[in-house]
Motif scaffolding. Structure first.
Motif, PDB file in Angstrom:
ATOM      1  N   PRO A 181       6.126  10.305  -4.333  1.00 14.55           N
ATOM      2  CA  PRO A 181       5.532   9.626  -3.568  1.00 14.55           C
ATOM      3  C   PRO A 181       4.134   8.868  -4.252  1.00 14.55           C
ATOM      4  O   PRO A 181       3.312   8.442  -3.390  1.00 14.55           O
ATOM      5  CB  PRO A 181       5.043  10.431  -2.458  1.00 14.55           C
ATOM      6  N   HIS A 182       3.960   8.684  -5.505  1.00 16.67           N
ATOM      7  CA  HIS A 182       2.995   8.201  -6.368  1.00 16.67           C
ATOM      8  C   HIS A 182       3.077   6.677  -5.886  1.00 16.67           C
ATOM      9  O   HIS A 182       4.082   6.171  -5.898  1.00 16.67           O
ATOM     10  CB  HIS A 182       2.996   8.442  -7.780  1.00 16.67           C
ATOM     11  N   LYS A 183       1.871   6.333  -5.611  1.00 19.70           N
ATOM     12  CA  LYS A 183       1.280   4.971  -5.089  1.00 19.70           C
ATOM     13  C   LYS A 183       1.286   3.842  -6.153  1.00 19.70           C
ATOM     14  O   LYS A 183       1.450   2.710  -6.212  1.00 19.70           O
ATOM     15  CB  LYS A 183       0.265   4.948  -3.962  1.00 19.70           C
ATOM     16  N   LYS A 184       0.663   4.550  -7.259  1.00 19.70           N
ATOM     17  CA  LYS A 184       0.274   3.494  -8.236  1.00 19.70           C
ATOM     18  C   LYS A 184       1.380   2.702  -8.873  1.00 19.70           C
ATOM     19  O   LYS A 184       1.215   1.348  -9.186  1.00 19.70           O
ATOM     20  CB  LYS A 184      -0.442   4.245  -9.395  1.00 19.70           C
ATOM     21  N   PRO A 185       2.454   3.225  -9.216  1.00 20.51           N
ATOM     22  CA  PRO A 185       3.725   2.410  -9.588  1.00 20.51           C
ATOM     23  C   PRO A 185       4.195   1.509  -8.646  1.00 20.51           C
ATOM     24  O   PRO A 185       4.570   0.514  -8.982  1.00 20.51           O
ATOM     25  CB  PRO A 185       4.557   3.653  -9.893  1.00 20.51           C
ATOM     26  N   LEU A 186       4.080   1.797  -7.370  1.00 18.50           N
ATOM     27  CA  LEU A 186       4.320   0.831  -6.468  1.00 18.50           C
ATOM     28  C   LEU A 186       3.397  -0.476  -6.215  1.00 18.50           C
ATOM     29  O   LEU A 186       3.974  -1.598  -6.129  1.00 18.50           O
ATOM     30  CB  LEU A 186       4.374   1.419  -5.025  1.00 18.50           C
ATOM     31  N   ARG A 187       2.019  -0.115  -6.382  1.00 19.02           N
ATOM     32  CA  ARG A 187       1.234  -1.235  -6.621  1.00 19.02           C
ATOM     33  C   ARG A 187       1.466  -2.205  -7.904  1.00 19.02           C
ATOM     34  O   ARG A 187       1.545  -3.243  -7.825  1.00 19.02           O
ATOM     35  CB  ARG A 187       0.000  -0.628  -6.671  1.00 19.02           C
ATOM     36  N   ALA A 189       4.526  -2.433  -9.338  1.00 16.27           N
ATOM     37  CA  ALA A 189       5.846  -3.203  -9.057  1.00 16.27           C
ATOM     38  C   ALA A 189       5.397  -4.415  -8.117  1.00 16.27           C
ATOM     39  O   ALA A 189       6.005  -5.262  -8.408  1.00 16.27           O
ATOM     40  CB  ALA A 189       6.662  -2.355  -8.276  1.00 16.27           C
ATOM     41  N   ALA A 190       4.472  -4.271  -7.197  1.00 21.60           N
ATOM     42  CA  ALA A 190       4.256  -5.373  -6.181  1.00 21.60           C
ATOM     43  C   ALA A 190       3.806  -6.783  -6.872  1.00 21.60           C
ATOM     44  O   ALA A 190       4.124  -7.554  -6.300  1.00 21.60           O
ATOM     45  CB  ALA A 190       3.156  -4.871  -5.232  1.00 21.60           C
ATOM     46  N   LYS A 191       3.448  -6.523  -8.197  1.00 20.55           N
ATOM     47  CA  LYS A 191       2.943  -7.612  -8.853  1.00 20.55           C
ATOM     48  C   LYS A 191       4.112  -8.552  -9.544  1.00 20.55           C
ATOM     49  O   LYS A 191       3.739  -9.539 -10.108  1.00 20.55           O
ATOM     50  CB  LYS A 191       1.887  -7.253  -9.886  1.00 20.55           C
ATOM     51  N   PHE A 192       5.121  -7.788  -9.696  1.00 24.67           N
ATOM     52  CA  PHE A 192       6.377  -8.037 -10.519  1.00 24.67           C
ATOM     53  C   PHE A 192       7.577  -8.694  -9.481  1.00 24.67           C
ATOM     54  O   PHE A 192       7.216  -9.274  -8.589  1.00 24.67           O
ATOM     55  CB  PHE A 192       6.606  -7.230 -11.604  1.00 24.67           C
ATOM     56  N   ASP A 193       8.857  -8.266 -10.166  1.00 22.82           N
ATOM     57  CA  ASP A 193       9.850  -8.690  -9.458  1.00 22.82           C
ATOM     58  C   ASP A 193      10.839  -7.685  -8.790  1.00 22.82           C
ATOM     59  O   ASP A 193      11.992  -7.975  -8.306  1.00 22.82           O
ATOM     60  CB  ASP A 193      10.539  -9.506 -10.448  1.00 22.82           C
ATOM     61  N   GLU A 211      10.032   3.676   3.724  1.00 27.15           N
ATOM     62  CA  GLU A 211       8.403   3.959   3.412  1.00 27.15           C
ATOM     63  C   GLU A 211       8.142   3.308   2.105  1.00 27.15           C
ATOM     64  O   GLU A 211       7.000   2.559   2.338  1.00 27.15           O
ATOM     65  CB  GLU A 211       8.454   5.305   3.566  1.00 27.15           C
ATOM     66  N   ILE A 212       8.874   3.359   1.069  1.00 26.85           N
ATOM     67  CA  ILE A 212       8.409   2.547  -0.195  1.00 26.85           C
ATOM     68  C   ILE A 212       8.613   1.093   0.082  1.00 26.85           C
ATOM     69  O   ILE A 212       7.453   0.560  -0.332  1.00 26.85           O
ATOM     70  CB  ILE A 212       9.577   2.977  -1.349  1.00 26.85           C
ATOM     71  N   GLU A 218       3.177  -4.455   1.858  1.00 29.22           N
ATOM     72  CA  GLU A 218       1.745  -4.528   2.125  1.00 29.22           C
ATOM     73  C   GLU A 218       0.975  -4.889   0.786  1.00 29.22           C
ATOM     74  O   GLU A 218      -0.182  -5.425   1.099  1.00 29.22           O
ATOM     75  CB  GLU A 218       1.043  -3.400   2.719  1.00 29.22           C
ATOM     76  N   GLN A 219       1.417  -4.548  -0.269  1.00 29.47           N
ATOM     77  CA  GLN A 219       0.602  -4.908  -1.628  1.00 29.47           C
ATOM     78  C   GLN A 219       0.931  -6.401  -2.233  1.00 29.47           C
ATOM     79  O   GLN A 219       0.310  -6.758  -2.867  1.00 29.47           O
ATOM     80  CB  GLN A 219       1.094  -3.895  -2.578  1.00 29.47           C
TER      81      GLN A 219
END
Length: 281
Positions: A181-187, A189-193, A211-212, A218-219
């Motif tokens: 559940p680490h959030k930083k990789p999701l943030r 990823a939100a910048k890319f594809d 949930e992911i 949101e990001q």
């Protein structure tokens, strides 16, 4: 939903001609993608000796030349152990070689098999994250074809310009892997594809994906296409069960399903599943 084969480039699967032939079979059987791991070192607990390992970028070149339709790429490249300018040349060349079919999967990687420490590289995860973020910024600027300078903590470039640009525009698609559940990789990823979520303790469920994806949405600050990658193994024989398995992830927002093989799986297991074709639902 699209379907792909994802294999390690170890053991019998270290033969680039064999892997290219498997990718050709996958294309003939209706699969949409063929991806390979990206390691330079790998250890199995029950094997004291080193494994045979291929260079994944040369394997992907062989795959590109043996196929004409399916997507291909590394799943995933630890960008922190690569020079981003070298990766820029490799990715653009492979994008041209494949006719614009490359997907670039990236992540932090680990030192579980000494892929950093054996070669005197830092094993600090925070430093790897910094290298990854700076590397992505440098890489995408080099892909642009424009002249630029860059002054980061780890990388400094002066009046750099790379041509040609990728065939795919606005860029080669980037999928970011990360452990939930680490959030930083999701943030990131939100910048890319795309996002390729993983979990160490257990297999991810469709509810995890909801949930992911909710957090990633949101990001996101753009409305460009965004892939969500789920992985596992289907039977290939129980069509109804396979359909239900992948449909549950599609309903949760996944856009790709990867048949994810491990070094413990045999060549025949991979080949048989390829010949059974992708799940249908």
């Amino acid at each position: 939903m699209q379907f792909a084969i994802d294999i390690p480039h170890f053991g019998a699967l270290s033969d680039p001609l064999l892997v290219a032939e498997l990718a050709h079979e996958a294309e003939e059987m209706g699969w949409d993608g063929f991806f390979v791991w990206d390691h330079i070192n790998y250890k199995l607990p029950d094997l004291p000796q080193a494994m045979a390992i291929a260079d994944p970028w040369i394997q992907m070149s062989a795959i590109a030349l043996r196929t004409s339709r399916i997507k291909l790429g590394p799943m995933v490249t630890p960008l922190a152990r690569r020079r981003p300018w070298k990766v820029a040349r490799e990715t653009v060349t492979l994008d041209h070689l494949s006719g614009g079919r490359l997907i670039f999967g990236i992540g932090l990687g680990t030192d579980r098999s000494g892929e950093y420490s054996i070669f005197g590289e830092t094993t600090d995860a925070r430093a790897h994250g910094e290298l990854l973020d700076e590397g992505l910024e440098v890489l995408t600027k080099l892909w642009s074809g424009e002249k630029f300078s860059y002054a980061g903590k780890h990388y400094q470039l002066s009046q750099a310009q790379f041509l040609p640009k990728p065939l795919q525009q606005p860029r080669i698609p980037i999928w970011v892997a990360g452990h939930w559940p680490h959030k930083k990789p999701l943030r990131r990823a939100a910048k890319f594809d795309g996002i390729f979520p993983l979990m160490r303790e257990r297999a991810l469920t469709p509810n995890d994906f909801r949930e992911i994806l909710g957090y990633v949405r949101e990001q996101r600050t753009q409305d460009t296409p965004f892939d969500v990658v789920a992985g596992g193994l289907t039977s290939g024989t129980d069509k109804a069960r396979d359909a239900a398995q992948v449909a549950s992830f599609a309903e949760a927002g996944a856009t790709w399903w990867l048949e994810c093989y491990l070094p413990q799986h045999t060549l025949e297991q991979v080949r048989q599943r390829i010949r059974q074709g992708p799940p249908q639902f």
